[in-house]
Design a protein around this motif. Structure first.
Motif, PDB file in Angstrom:
ATOM      1  N   SER A   1     -10.833   9.816  -7.085  1.00 56.47           N
ATOM      2  CA  SER A   1     -10.852   9.746  -8.547  1.00 56.47           C
ATOM      3  C   SER A   1     -12.078  10.414  -9.160  1.00 56.47           C
ATOM      4  O   SER A   1     -12.198  10.460 -10.387  1.00 56.47           O
ATOM      5  CB  SER A   1     -10.800   8.275  -8.994  1.00 56.47           C
ATOM      6  OG  SER A   1      -9.618   7.649  -8.543  1.00 56.47           O
ATOM      7  N   SER A   2     -12.970  10.926  -8.324  1.00 58.26           N
ATOM      8  CA  SER A   2     -14.229  11.485  -8.827  1.00 58.26           C
ATOM      9  C   SER A   2     -14.075  12.896  -9.367  1.00 58.26           C
ATOM     10  O   SER A   2     -13.100  13.595  -9.092  1.00 58.26           O
ATOM     11  CB  SER A   2     -15.274  11.496  -7.704  1.00 58.26           C
ATOM     12  OG  SER A   2     -15.743  10.209  -7.420  1.00 58.26           O
ATOM     13  N   PHE A   3     -15.093  13.302 -10.133  1.00 59.73           N
ATOM     14  CA  PHE A   3     -15.199  14.700 -10.533  1.00 59.73           C
ATOM     15  C   PHE A   3     -15.260  15.540  -9.263  1.00 59.73           C
ATOM     16  O   PHE A   3     -15.870  15.129  -8.277  1.00 59.73           O
ATOM     17  CB  PHE A   3     -16.470  14.900 -11.368  1.00 59.73           C
ATOM     18  CG  PHE A   3     -16.553  16.247 -12.034  1.00 59.73           C
ATOM     19  CD1 PHE A   3     -16.133  16.404 -13.355  1.00 59.73           C
ATOM     20  CD2 PHE A   3     -17.028  17.352 -11.352  1.00 59.73           C
ATOM     21  CE1 PHE A   3     -16.208  17.648 -13.970  1.00 59.73           C
ATOM     22  CE2 PHE A   3     -17.098  18.595 -11.960  1.00 59.73           C
ATOM     23  CZ  PHE A   3     -16.682  18.748 -13.272  1.00 59.73           C
ATOM     24  N   PRO A   4     -14.634  16.721  -9.237  1.00 57.55           N
ATOM     25  CA  PRO A   4     -14.616  17.525  -8.008  1.00 57.55           C
ATOM     26  C   PRO A   4     -16.016  17.937  -7.555  1.00 57.55           C
ATOM     27  O   PRO A   4     -16.937  18.077  -8.380  1.00 57.55           O
ATOM     28  CB  PRO A   4     -13.804  18.762  -8.415  1.00 57.55           C
ATOM     29  CG  PRO A   4     -12.995  18.319  -9.584  1.00 57.55           C
ATOM     30  CD  PRO A   4     -13.839  17.318 -10.309  1.00 57.55           C
ATOM     31  N   PRO A   5     -16.208  18.147  -6.260  1.00 57.32           N
ATOM     32  CA  PRO A   5     -17.512  18.572  -5.744  1.00 57.32           C
ATOM     33  C   PRO A   5     -17.967  19.897  -6.365  1.00 57.32           C
ATOM     34  O   PRO A   5     -17.156  20.767  -6.694  1.00 57.32           O
ATOM     35  CB  PRO A   5     -17.268  18.743  -4.239  1.00 57.32           C
ATOM     36  CG  PRO A   5     -16.102  17.861  -3.951  1.00 57.32           C
ATOM     37  CD  PRO A   5     -15.241  17.911  -5.173  1.00 57.32           C
TER      38      PRO A   5
ATOM     39  N   ALA B   1     -12.480  21.737  -6.035  1.00 54.68           N
ATOM     40  CA  ALA B   1     -13.926  21.898  -5.846  1.00 54.68           C
ATOM     41  C   ALA B   1     -14.388  23.209  -6.482  1.00 54.68           C
ATOM     42  O   ALA B   1     -13.681  24.223  -6.473  1.00 54.68           O
ATOM     43  CB  ALA B   1     -14.261  21.885  -4.362  1.00 54.68           C
ATOM     44  N   LEU B   2     -15.596  23.186  -7.034  1.00 56.91           N
ATOM     45  CA  LEU B   2     -16.173  24.344  -7.716  1.00 56.91           C
ATOM     46  C   LEU B   2     -17.199  25.004  -6.813  1.00 56.91           C
ATOM     47  O   LEU B   2     -18.093  24.340  -6.278  1.00 56.91           O
ATOM     48  CB  LEU B   2     -16.835  23.910  -9.023  1.00 56.91           C
ATOM     49  CG  LEU B   2     -15.885  23.318 -10.065  1.00 56.91           C
ATOM     50  CD1 LEU B   2     -16.682  22.627 -11.179  1.00 56.91           C
ATOM     51  CD2 LEU B   2     -14.979  24.397 -10.651  1.00 56.91           C
ATOM     52  N   VAL B   3     -17.097  26.320  -6.654  1.00 60.39           N
ATOM     53  CA  VAL B   3     -18.045  27.092  -5.855  1.00 60.39           C
ATOM     54  C   VAL B   3     -18.716  28.115  -6.774  1.00 60.39           C
ATOM     55  O   VAL B   3     -18.034  28.956  -7.373  1.00 60.39           O
ATOM     56  CB  VAL B   3     -17.359  27.818  -4.685  1.00 60.39           C
ATOM     57  CG1 VAL B   3     -18.374  28.658  -3.911  1.00 60.39           C
ATOM     58  CG2 VAL B   3     -16.680  26.812  -3.758  1.00 60.39           C
TER      59      VAL B   3
END
Length: 312
Positions: free
Chosen positions: A157-161, A193-195
């Protein structure tokens, strides 16, 4: 998407990949030491701010963040004190409790009368400057991938890494696009996830910031890092624009040939993606986990004291 609230049951993950190759020993070009020294200072400031934010201005640290820092050069692996191959990511409270050391530094601060005065301050040091070896970027991304996958599985449920790769060169162990794509393929219920990639240069006046097309580049390495970078979510677009960067829909999280003075901007903008109002404005007054102690609870009038709020 990219709107999940951060609280103790839904922490955010920040993963930094830091180039430790020999070329990081080159001068930053700004009279501020080497690239490695400037990068270490920026990262220590970022981590120190994260700790202060999660302290709500008091002694107790609340685990709103998990943090991992991987260095890659002659060796590849987690570099935070207290981290290991078995535990590459630390809750922010463990980060706060385990700096590598605390240095006394002199800073110039306003004296209240229009001037500045030198003041001795204590600065926790988590990351030291390192410049040794090649640039095994693919291996660094591969090292981070299973950690990020496990974290996503444990925090659906968290904000993406958020993964921020800082380098001054070309990957020496292959094309990093596939490894970056695998990380971007990992997700929580709130998004992929954001890179983000920051390519350092000692030269000024040649930076390309947050491009929305690879057409701006003649350098093949720039094309590679562009394709390895995520499109900026709306909150991060706003944060970049607020700092004066030209951004538009489709802009990617990439600075290429960046002046080292942009490092702090980039790290700050990158971490602002963890909440719609930005990292520096994060206030968690109603954790899903409930109040952790009597000090967290509202006063009898239902309001919180200023000291109950996280601040920088």
């Amino acid at each position: 998407m990219y709107s999940a609230e951060i609280n103790r049951k839904q922490p955010a993950l920040l993963m930094l990949l830091l180039d430790h190759s020999f070329s990081m020993s080159e001068s930053s070009g700004q009279g501020q030491g080497t690239k490695a020294q400037v990068l270490a200072l920026a990262v220590n400031n970022l981590l120190g701010n994260a700790v202060l934010l999660c302290s709500r201005g008091g002694e107790k640290i609340y685990n709103y963040f998990d943090v991992g820092v991987v260095g890659y050069g002659a060796t590849i692996g987690p570099i935070l004190h207290g981290a290991s191959d078995e535990q590459p990511v630390l809750p922010v409270k463990d980060l706060a409790d385990n700096p590598r050391r605390v240095d006394a530094v002199t800073r110039r601060v306003p004296d209240g009368a229009g001037g500045v005065v030198p003041v001795q301050q204590q600065m926790p040091i988590w990351v030291d400057p390192v410049a040794d070896g090649a640039t095994p970027m693919v291996s660094a991304l591969q090292r981070a991938e299973p950690t990020i996958a496990a974290w996503c599985a444990a925090h659906p449920s968290s904000f993406p890494p958020i993964v921020i790769n800082v380098t001054d060169g070309v990957s020496t162990d292959g094309d990093p696009r596939e490894a970056a794509a695998r990380i971007r393929g990992l997700s929580t219920d709130d998004g992929a996830a954001l890179v983000f990639n920051l390519h350092l240069s000692a030269l000024s006046g040649q930076a390309v910031t947050f491009p929305d097309s690879a057409e701006a580049f003649n350098d093949p390495n720039a094309h590679i890092l562009f394709e390895a970078s995520s499109v900026l979510p709306p909150a991060l677009l706003e944060a970049a624009a607020a700092l004066g960067y030209s951004v538009r829909a489709g802009s990617r999280g990439l600075l290429y040939n960046a002046d080292v003075t942009m490092v702090i901007d980039f790290l700050d903008i990158g971490t602002r993606a963890v909440t719609p109002t930005g990292l520096k404005d994060l206030i968690s007054t109603t954790d899903a986990a409930g109040y952790g102690s009597d000090d967290d609870a509202p006063d009898d009038d239902g309001r919180r004291d200023e000291g109950d709020q996280p601040k920088l």
